[in-house]
Motif scaffolding. Structure first.
Motif, PDB file in Angstrom:
ATOM      1  N   VAL A  26       9.315  62.312 -60.843  1.00 17.70           N
ATOM      2  CA  VAL A  26       8.251  63.242 -60.579  1.00 17.70           C
ATOM      3  C   VAL A  26       7.328  63.125 -59.337  1.00 17.70           C
ATOM      4  O   VAL A  26       7.358  63.747 -58.319  1.00 17.70           O
ATOM      5  N   GLY A  27       7.070  61.879 -59.134  1.00 21.86           N
ATOM      6  CA  GLY A  27       6.361  61.192 -58.095  1.00 21.86           C
ATOM      7  C   GLY A  27       7.262  61.326 -56.586  1.00 21.86           C
ATOM      8  O   GLY A  27       6.635  61.849 -55.687  1.00 21.86           O
ATOM      9  N   ALA A  33       8.520  66.604 -51.211  1.00 22.73           N
ATOM     10  CA  ALA A  33       8.221  67.855 -50.834  1.00 22.73           C
ATOM     11  C   ALA A  33       7.289  67.897 -49.806  1.00 22.73           C
ATOM     12  O   ALA A  33       7.269  68.975 -48.876  1.00 22.73           O
ATOM     13  N   CYS A  34       6.183  67.010 -49.929  1.00 22.66           N
ATOM     14  CA  CYS A  34       5.302  66.989 -48.824  1.00 22.66           C
ATOM     15  C   CYS A  34       5.768  66.498 -47.601  1.00 22.66           C
ATOM     16  O   CYS A  34       5.101  66.732 -46.490  1.00 22.66           O
ATOM     17  N   GLY A  35       6.913  65.839 -47.561  1.00 18.25           N
ATOM     18  CA  GLY A  35       7.471  65.361 -46.399  1.00 18.25           C
ATOM     19  C   GLY A  35       8.560  66.208 -45.685  1.00 18.25           C
ATOM     20  O   GLY A  35       9.276  65.629 -44.616  1.00 18.25           O
ATOM     21  N   TYR A  46      -0.264  64.213 -48.384  1.00 17.75           N
ATOM     22  CA  TYR A  46       0.546  63.143 -48.800  1.00 17.75           C
ATOM     23  C   TYR A  46      -0.289  62.580 -50.044  1.00 17.75           C
ATOM     24  O   TYR A  46       0.214  62.314 -51.189  1.00 17.75           O
ATOM     25  N   VAL A  47      -1.692  62.103 -49.725  1.00 17.02           N
ATOM     26  CA  VAL A  47      -2.661  61.672 -50.753  1.00 17.02           C
ATOM     27  C   VAL A  47      -3.012  62.750 -51.801  1.00 17.02           C
ATOM     28  O   VAL A  47      -2.800  62.399 -52.782  1.00 17.02           O
ATOM     29  N   LYS A  48      -2.733  63.856 -51.431  1.00 16.93           N
ATOM     30  CA  LYS A  48      -2.850  64.917 -52.565  1.00 16.93           C
ATOM     31  C   LYS A  48      -1.983  65.066 -53.477  1.00 16.93           C
ATOM     32  O   LYS A  48      -2.112  65.103 -54.828  1.00 16.93           O
ATOM     33  N   ALA A  49      -0.915  64.854 -52.980  1.00 14.65           N
ATOM     34  CA  ALA A  49       0.374  64.737 -53.808  1.00 14.65           C
ATOM     35  C   ALA A  49       0.463  63.527 -54.743  1.00 14.65           C
ATOM     36  O   ALA A  49       0.695  63.772 -56.002  1.00 14.65           O
ATOM     37  N   VAL A  53      -0.194  63.732 -59.229  1.00 18.57           N
ATOM     38  CA  VAL A  53       0.977  63.391 -60.156  1.00 18.57           C
ATOM     39  C   VAL A  53       0.251  62.408 -61.014  1.00 18.57           C
ATOM     40  O   VAL A  53       0.108  62.511 -62.246  1.00 18.57           O
ATOM     41  N   HIS A  54      -0.585  61.597 -60.388  1.00 21.50           N
ATOM     42  CA  HIS A  54      -1.231  60.455 -61.401  1.00 21.50           C
ATOM     43  C   HIS A  54      -2.414  61.272 -62.259  1.00 21.50           C
ATOM     44  O   HIS A  54      -2.391  60.730 -63.327  1.00 21.50           O
TER      45      HIS A  54
END
Length: 450
Positions: A26-27, A33-35, A46-49, A53-54
């Motif tokens: 999933v990570g 998806a963000c890149g 990137y950090v939000k994604a 997940v975390h």
């Protein structure tokens, strides 16, 4: 399901493996998806994604698995895997991409221009950043980028809050120790010391100097290299330059100031037409060029170079930047190529709806070059750190087998994970430098040379 499986002898291990692989999958998809389809990845996205997940699976482990240490370990292993090695790091062929983007995200948060949604607390957001930081393997890359971006925020006075800067440094210190943050802390302290120094300087002057301030930076703590090229300080600024040098010499005898003109900035007022005044925020190099046009409206490239002492390549870049803002114009009016054979004229018809105009925008090529240089300096520093660690271990142990030495180095280096090949290379260099020797008739054993 957890309550059923927990009763089986091997049930938890199987479920733990399934969860770990699922979180990792999933990570990786979230990062992809963000890149996807983007030339460069937005640090915020990137950090939000990563955080989403975390948070999702941390809540799952807390509520559904009762914070069982086995599943906490599965979450940590999965997050470490996809946060450090994913499509973004592979596309850039750089395992240090995640710490770089995390440092740039911190910069977005801590700059005055940051746009935080209503109701969001910056301090809690920085705490979330530390969640990601915990999983980053190459913490030395983060430290190098964070230090560089912090330096620019402090020097340009663009920090959203000095208290928050101190909080972030404290968070990093708590996670990695004093040595990791010693330079960051010294930089932070220098800004406060400089404020007191400027107050004393203005008291020292017989008449106030509006808008003039100096930051005194500790050599070795800041990431700015010493100047290597010549530069002629504009006469309009030279007298303040000399006055501060005299004041500082009286305050601190024996210390020598090295002026970093490439980090200096100023503000110029444009008032060619009645009721049409603009304020230009400029670098020192831009200032030195524009002040010359107080005397004449046109200069040759050679005359500008002679007056400023800037090297031709840098002067060419600065002039092109000023031309792009329509403050200056070249005699030919053509774009591209060098300006060495051109006449540079003041654009007397300059106009803008803005009153305050920032001309000191960094060039994209400079930003890309700085990123590459940062990664290169990290690689060079790592070689020295590995060598120093090998010497320290051998000095303490005197004799050690090759496999045990490798294991000791890998265990002790916390801020990055060196490859076995890089450790072997460091050992070879230290043998050549006669710090250690191979034991005769025992090629896999080393001894320290006192």
């Amino acid at each position: 399901m957890y309550e059923l499986v927990v009763r089986l002898p091997t049930g938890l291990q199987h479920l733990k493996n399934l969860l770990e692989n699922h979180i990792k999958s999933v990570g990786l998809k979230a990062v992809e998806a963000c890149g996807r389809g983007k030339e460069s990845v937005d640090p915020k996205e990137y950090v939000k994604a990563l955080l989403e997940v975390h948070k999702k699976y941390n809540d799952l482990v807390t509520t559904s698995f009762d914070k069982n240490p086995i599943f906490v370990q599965a979450l940590d292993k999965a997050c470490t895997a996809f946060m450090n090695k994913n499509c973004v790091s592979e596309s850039s062929n750089n395992t240090g991409k995640s710490p770089e983007l995390l440092a740039k995200y911190c910069n977005l948060l801590l700059k005055k221009s940051s746009r935080i949604s209503a109701g969001e607390d910056l301090e809690s957001i920085l705490s979330n950043v530390m969640v990601i930081f915990k999983y980053i393997l190459e913490k030395d890359v983060f430290q190098r980028f964070y230090r560089s971006l912090l330096a620019h925020r402090l020097v340009n006075d663009t920090s959203v809050s000095h208290d928050l800067e101190g909080t972030m440094i404290s968070n990093l210190k708590q996670e990695c120790g004093f040595e990791y943050t010693s330079k960051l802390q010294k930089m932070y302290t220098d800004t406060h010391t400089s404020r007191d120094l400027n107050d004393r300087f203005h008291e020292f002057c017989s008449s106030p100097i509006p808008g003039f301030s100096v930051m005194v930076l500790s050599d070795g703590s800041w990431p700015f290299p010493r100047p290597t090229s010549e530069f002629n300080v504009p006469p309009e600024i030279q007298m303040y330059h000399e006055k501060f040098s005299t004041f500082y010499d009286k305050q601190h005898s024996g210390r020598k100031l090295s002026w970093l003109y490439n980090q200096s900035k100023g503000e110029l007022e444009w008032s060619r037409k009645p009721k049409s005044t603009h304020r230009f925020q400029c670098t020192m190099f831009q200032t030195s060029i524009l002040l010359l046009f107080n005397h004449r409206d046109s200069y040759t490239f050679e005359e500008l170079q002679s007056n400023t002492a800037l090297d031709p390549e840098r002067l060419d870049q600065i002039l092109k930047q000023l031309i792009s803002f329509n403050v200056l114009k070249s005699s030919s009016g053509t774009e591209g190529g060098t300006l060495a054979a051109e006449n540079i004229d003041l654009n007397l018809d300059f106009s803008s709806r803005k009153i305050r105009i920032n001309l000191a925008m960094p060039l994209k090529t400079e930003a890309k070059q700085e990123t590459e240089q940062t990664h290169q300096s990290v690689r060079e520093d790592r070689n020295l750190v590995i060598q120093a660690r090998v010497v320290r271990i051998m000095k303490d142990r005197k004799r050690l087998k090759h496999s045990l030495l490798l294991a000791e180095v890998l265990q002790q280096l916390q801020n990055f994970q060196p490859s076995v090949q890089s450790i072997k290379k460091a050992i070879g260099i230290l043998i050549d430098k006669e710090y250690i020797d191979r034991v005769e008739n025992e090629n896999d054993v080393y001894q320290y040379r006192a």
